[in-house]
Design an enzyme around this catalytic site. Sequence first.
Site, PDB file in Angstrom:
ATOM      1  CE  LYS A  24     -16.383  -5.830   3.720  1.00  4.29           C
ATOM      2  NZ  LYS A  24     -15.194  -5.674   2.897  1.00  4.29           N
ATOM      3  CG  ASN A  25     -14.913  -4.559  -0.558  1.00  4.95           C
ATOM      4  OD1 ASN A  25     -15.246  -4.326   0.611  1.00  4.95           O
ATOM      5  ND2 ASN A  25     -14.112  -5.572  -0.880  1.00  4.95           N
ATOM      6  NE  ARG A  98      -7.172  -1.494   5.312  1.00  4.48           N
ATOM      7  CZ  ARG A  98      -6.085  -1.115   5.971  1.00  4.48           C
ATOM      8  NH1 ARG A  98      -5.929  -1.434   7.234  1.00  4.48           N
ATOM      9  NH2 ARG A  98      -5.145  -0.420   5.374  1.00  4.48           N
ATOM     10  CB  CYS A 122      -9.680  -8.706   7.319  1.00  8.47           C
ATOM     11  SG  CYS A 122     -11.443  -8.933   7.251  1.00  8.47           S
TER      12      CYS A 122
HETATM   13  C1  EPZ Z   1      -9.693  -3.591  -0.612  1.00  7.63           C
HETATM   14  O1  EPZ Z   1      -8.816  -3.418   0.482  1.00  7.63           O
HETATM   15  C2  EPZ Z   1     -10.836  -4.438  -0.107  1.00  7.63           C
HETATM   16  N1  EPZ Z   1     -11.467  -3.753   1.016  1.00  7.63           N
HETATM   17  C3  EPZ Z   1     -10.331  -5.796   0.312  1.00  7.63           C
HETATM   18  O2  EPZ Z   1     -11.434  -6.599   0.685  1.00  7.63           O
HETATM   19  C4  EPZ Z   1      -9.629  -6.458  -0.870  1.00  7.63           C
HETATM   20  O3  EPZ Z   1      -9.071  -7.676  -0.441  1.00  7.63           O
HETATM   21  C5  EPZ Z   1      -8.538  -5.540  -1.401  1.00  7.63           C
HETATM   22  O4  EPZ Z   1      -9.074  -4.238  -1.716  1.00  7.63           O
HETATM   23  C6  EPZ Z   1      -7.841  -6.083  -2.638  1.00  7.63           C
HETATM   24  O5  EPZ Z   1      -8.812  -6.306  -3.645  1.00  7.63           O
HETATM   25  C7  EPZ Z   1     -12.336  -2.800   0.791  1.00  7.63           C
HETATM   26  O6  EPZ Z   1     -12.635  -2.437  -0.342  1.00  7.63           O
HETATM   27  C8  EPZ Z   1     -12.976  -2.190   1.990  1.00  7.63           C
HETATM   28  P1  EPZ Z   1      -5.409  -2.658  -1.277  1.00  7.63           P
HETATM   29  P2  EPZ Z   1      -7.678  -2.336   0.422  1.00  7.63           P
HETATM   30  O7  EPZ Z   1      -5.046  -1.269  -0.894  1.00  7.63           O
HETATM   31  O8  EPZ Z   1      -8.115  -1.209  -0.408  1.00  7.63           O
HETATM   32  C9  EPZ Z   1      -0.757  -2.958  -0.191  1.00  7.63           C
HETATM   33  C10 EPZ Z   1     -12.697  -7.972   2.105  1.00  7.63           C
HETATM   34  O9  EPZ Z   1     -12.588  -9.093   2.641  1.00  7.63           O
HETATM   35  N2  EPZ Z   1      -0.804  -1.532   0.168  1.00  7.63           N
HETATM   36  O10 EPZ Z   1      -5.762  -2.924  -2.685  1.00  7.63           O
HETATM   37  O11 EPZ Z   1      -7.244  -2.068   1.816  1.00  7.63           O
HETATM   38  C11 EPZ Z   1      -1.527  -3.810   0.819  1.00  7.63           C
HETATM   39  O12 EPZ Z   1      -0.756  -4.065   1.969  1.00  7.63           O
HETATM   40  C12 EPZ Z   1     -11.519  -7.013   2.065  1.00  7.63           C
HETATM   41  O13 EPZ Z   1     -13.752  -7.539   1.628  1.00  7.63           O
HETATM   42  C13 EPZ Z   1       0.349  -0.894   0.548  1.00  7.63           C
HETATM   43  O14 EPZ Z   1       1.440  -1.487   0.583  1.00  7.63           O
HETATM   44  O15 EPZ Z   1      -6.554  -3.188  -0.328  1.00  7.63           O
HETATM   45  C14 EPZ Z   1      -1.850  -5.031   0.014  1.00  7.63           C
HETATM   46  O16 EPZ Z   1      -0.757  -5.908   0.012  1.00  7.63           O
HETATM   47  C15 EPZ Z   1     -10.292  -7.579   2.692  1.00  7.63           C
HETATM   48  N3  EPZ Z   1       0.291   0.432   0.912  1.00  7.63           N
HETATM   49  C16 EPZ Z   1      -2.057  -4.465  -1.396  1.00  7.63           C
HETATM   50  O17 EPZ Z   1      -1.439  -3.169  -1.402  1.00  7.63           O
HETATM   51  C17 EPZ Z   1      -0.876   1.134   0.883  1.00  7.63           C
HETATM   52  O18 EPZ Z   1      -0.886   2.330   1.218  1.00  7.63           O
HETATM   53  C18 EPZ Z   1      -3.498  -4.340  -1.834  1.00  7.63           C
HETATM   54  O19 EPZ Z   1      -4.217  -3.611  -0.860  1.00  7.63           O
HETATM   55  C19 EPZ Z   1      -2.056   0.466   0.477  1.00  7.63           C
HETATM   56  C20 EPZ Z   1      -1.996  -0.859   0.123  1.00  7.63           C
END
Ligand code: EPZ
Length: 451
Positions: A24-25, A98, A122
């Site tokens: 999915k991701n 997202r 989510c």
């Molecule tokens: C991706 O989300 C995945 N989603 C998530 O899977 C997954 O949990 C996550 O990566 C971590 O592996 C998709 O790929 C669609 P991040 P993403 O940016 O990209 C902080 C599932 O269930 N952050 O790596 O949105 C954020 O708040 C989903 O399949 C900032 O602070 O995650 C978090 O604490 C849920 N500012 C951390 O980084 C930003 O601009 C990691 O988020 C961006 C992120």
Amino acid sequence: MTDDVLAVHGGTPLNGRVRVRGAKNLVSKAMVASVLGDSPSKLYDVPNIRDVEVVTGLLELHGVRVSKGETEGELIFDPSNVESASTDEINVHAGSSRIPILFCGPLLHRLGHAFIPDLGGCHIGPRPIDFHIQALRQFGAVVDKAPEGMHLTAPNGLHGTKFELPYPSVGATEQVLLTAVLAEGVTELRNAAVEPEIMDLICILQKMGAIITVHTDRVIEIQGVKRLGGYSHRPIPDRIEAASWAAAALATRGDITVLGAQQADMGTFLNVFRSIGGQFEVTDTLPPNETRPGREGGIRFWHPGIELTAVALETDVHPGFATDWQQPLVVALTQARGISIVHETVYEQRLGYTESLNTMGATIQTYRDCLGGTPCRFGRRNFHHSAVIAGPSKLHAADLVIPDLRAGFSHLIAALAAEGTSRVYGVDLIKRGYENFETKLSDLGANVERV
Ligand code: EPZ
């Protein structure tokens, strides 16, 4: 009466085989990447999940023709006529995923402007997009936030830049990749995320004509090129779904073979699974009578028949233990003897679902402290991001409301492991990331029905 409720008659081990398809991701990002090409792209093994529907809708709104290919799960994207869509049309997708944020770079390159609706996904923490916006501004984008969403333009084009992520965000790394490949000049991204899905996206972009080098220490260098073509790609299998079924096997004392599961992307999970006492066997060829197309082999996961052992684990960015593996596995940990500790370091609010498990008889307490070996960003910030799980607990049926995708699947597993009939509300949320999960559950012998 609503058809978004599943009655789960628990207490029966799940046994049998399920197949996972493209991750999915990765799949959703691969679909966005097709906008960058000047010829059609082909993606195989695309799962039938809600996130794919949302991205298909957004692509079509922007003039990308999406059609089915010859094989099951094959999609073709023709970006020959990328065009602007109205804010109202795009906003139909507000709050549903997202992924729209990743359209920024591709649309700026193709159209010179982009509109991004309010994001969904989510509810597992604030999930800011500040890294994305900072990076886009450094490329030269002008970003205007408005009540209805975000308007972007690039009056002077997009130019390569040096950017260091404050945290290795998956989405922000993808944002930089999808923007840098056609930006003028070289981009250097430091502290990049290197999840397997990102490596697969890099493979796709390379097939399209991009020049991307992954250096040591999370540094990715992208040399902008003038044009990209289409791609033809079979995505990596969904390691998160595979781990979810593995956790289901353990929690229900069952035996599940996950066809398509790939050992290389799941090493950290497999180590923890084994430490708990779970058994697994990796097979490199299809079992007899298995003739469906797709990747060969898979991993069989089963309960050892003896008591499980408590573990301490910490979620982390790749190659650490993925945060998306956490919730399903915690259900299995409620069945392990002793005290397990889970320190969630990726999201600040991803343990709320444990309250539901407690209503079913689990003993889980959450803490604001970093209970893992490494202090994390959420340490002194008042977030309950560590959990202590005392087991084994006999789970009993309950009425459960699904809060998010992975927690939703963990609720399902808990209901399947529990004695009695649970009602699980909001199960359609699970369709965002798990293809045909009800059919798969039935194939594994689960007794579930829509009520
Ligand atoms: C991706 O989300 C995945 N989603 C998530 O899977 C997954 O949990 C996550 O990566 C971590 O592996 C998709 O790929 C669609 P991040 P993403 O940016 O990209 C902080 C599932 O269930 N952050 O790596 O949105 C954020 O708040 C989903 O399949 C900032 O602070 O995650 C978090 O604490 C849920 N500012 C951390 O980084 C930003 O601009 C990691 O988020 C961006 C992120």
